[in-house]
Design an enzyme around this catalytic site. Structure first.
Site, short mmCIF file in Angstrom:
data_model
loop_
_atom_site.label_atom_id
_atom_site.label_comp_id
_atom_site.label_asym_id
_atom_site.label_seq_id
_atom_site.Cartn_x
_atom_site.Cartn_y
_atom_site.Cartn_z
N LYS A 1 0.82 -1.21 0.00
CA LYS A 1 0.00 0.00 0.00
C LYS A 1 0.86 1.26 0.00
O LYS A 1 0.66 2.17 -0.80
CB LYS A 1 -0.93 0.02 1.24
CG LYS A 1 -1.84 -1.20 1.34
CD LYS A 1 -2.74 -1.13 2.58
CE LYS A 1 -2.01 -1.15 3.91
NZ LYS A 1 -1.31 -2.43 4.20
N ARG B 1 -9.91 0.49 8.63
CA ARG B 1 -9.50 -0.88 8.97
C ARG B 1 -10.58 -1.63 9.72
O ARG B 1 -10.37 -2.79 10.06
CB ARG B 1 -8.27 -0.80 9.88
CG ARG B 1 -6.94 -1.06 9.20
CD ARG B 1 -5.89 -0.79 10.25
NE ARG B 1 -4.66 -1.50 10.09
CZ ARG B 1 -3.57 -0.98 9.51
NH1 ARG B 1 -3.61 0.20 8.95
NH2 ARG B 1 -2.46 -1.68 9.48
N ARG C 1 11.58 -5.47 5.05
CA ARG C 1 11.19 -4.08 4.83
C ARG C 1 12.05 -3.10 5.62
O ARG C 1 12.35 -3.29 6.79
CB ARG C 1 9.73 -3.90 5.24
CG ARG C 1 9.33 -2.45 5.43
CD ARG C 1 7.86 -2.24 5.32
NE ARG C 1 7.09 -2.77 6.42
CZ ARG C 1 5.75 -2.73 6.46
NH1 ARG C 1 5.07 -2.18 5.46
NH2 ARG C 1 5.12 -3.23 7.47
N ARG D 1 10.86 -1.03 11.34
CA ARG D 1 9.78 -0.88 12.32
C ARG D 1 9.84 -1.93 13.41
O ARG D 1 10.11 -3.09 13.15
CB ARG D 1 8.42 -0.97 11.60
CG ARG D 1 8.10 0.30 10.87
CD ARG D 1 6.94 0.13 9.92
NE ARG D 1 5.79 -0.54 10.52
CZ ARG D 1 4.64 -0.69 9.88
NH1 ARG D 1 4.48 -0.21 8.66
NH2 ARG D 1 3.64 -1.31 10.47
N ARG E 1 -0.65 -9.19 13.38
CA ARG E 1 -1.20 -8.17 12.47
C ARG E 1 -2.00 -8.82 11.34
O ARG E 1 -3.04 -8.30 10.93
CB ARG E 1 -0.08 -7.29 11.92
CG ARG E 1 0.43 -6.31 12.99
CD ARG E 1 1.81 -5.79 12.70
NE ARG E 1 1.89 -5.08 11.45
CZ ARG E 1 3.01 -4.89 10.76
NH1 ARG E 1 4.16 -5.39 11.21
NH2 ARG E 1 3.00 -4.22 9.65
#
Ligand code: ADP
Ligand code: ADP
Ligand code: ZN
Length: 222
Positions: free
Chosen positions: A13, A88, A127, A161, A172
């Protein structure tokens, strides 16, 4: 043109939102980025949401709706936006509708990004992002063109992160399955939902999204 990019953590996203900003002059509104900015500046809100974020659960709807409403209120007139990471939950989706109706704005497209869970875990594990502008990179799939320099803003510092650890990623993903995926039918019923194959390489995903946005009924400038 006002859009939502909807997909599980790691679907791409943020990566696609940055491209859409450049290509169509839209503004990315990422609730995840907003919350991380609150944490980084140590605000009371940032302190309040820290533990919840790090456990992979969702921050309460009230907090998120206030956060995003303030940003939508401050948008320059006529500027389109890309919602990334919001809504969400069903209450968030309904709050968004009310917010847009109040401002006389409409939602043009909701783009669902579909990616297998195995690929998501791999993506999140690799990431990292620019400490200055948030541009998203990957150890293997998406390195900066010049090593150590952000393509988007030229900064030299990158961050990973705290919630990108494998245990948290599992939490998640189940949060996404339980609370977020169930809002897809809401947008399907409104006729605005389109789906892209998020497993494709980044450029191909971008091309699929462009085709959707440039098809009749969704002209970026109309
Ligand atoms: P990802 O990029 O993995 O999809 P985000 O950066 O959007 O994740 O969000 C990180 C965390 O911030 C979430 O796990 C959640 O705790 C919180 N968060 C972000 N957006 C929302 C939202 N719309 N509602 C509730 N919590 C949110
Ligand atoms: P999200 O915002 O949905 O959580 P990101 O845009 O941060 O996802 O992407 C998650 C990771 O996967 C990043 O490291 C990014 O560089 C990488 N990535 C994004 N899109 C793709 C893709 N189509 N193929 C492979 N890797 C991708
Ligand atoms: Zn940058």
């Amino acid at each position: 043109m006002n859009l939502i990019l909807l997909g599980p953590p790691g679907a791409g996203k943020g990566t696609q939102a940055k491209r859409l900003e450049e290509r169509y002059g839209l503004v990315q509104l990422s609730t995840g980025d907003m919350l991380r900015a609150e944490r980084a500046s140590g605000t009371p809100l940032g302190k309040k949401v820290q533990a919840i974020m790090d456990s992979g659960q969702l921050v309460s709807d009230d907090i998120i709706v206030d956060l995003i409403a303030a940003r939508i209120d401050r948008l320059p007139k006529g500027k389109g936006f890309i919602l990334d990471g919001f809504p969400r939950t069903q209450p968030q989706a309904e709050a968004l509708d009310a917010m847009l109706a109040r401002k006389g704005l409409k939602l043009d497209r909701v783009i669902e990004m579909k990616v297998d869970e195995m690929a998501l875990i791999d993506r999140i594990a690799g990431r990292f992002s620019c400490a200055k502008c948030g541009a998203s990179y990957h150890d293997r799939h998406r390195r900066p063109h010049q090593e150590g320099v952000c393509d988007a803003c030229g900064a030299h510092e990158f961050v990973r992160r705290a919630d990108d650890r494998p245990e948290t990623v599992k939490a998640r993903l189940s949060t996404y399955r339980e609370l977020t995926a169930p809002i897809l039918p809401y947008y399907r019923a409104k006729g605005v939902l389109r789906t892209v194959d998020g497993m494709a390489p980044i450029d191909q995903v971008a091309a699929q999204i462009e085709t959707i946005l440039e098809s009749p009924g969704a002209a970026p400038n109309g």
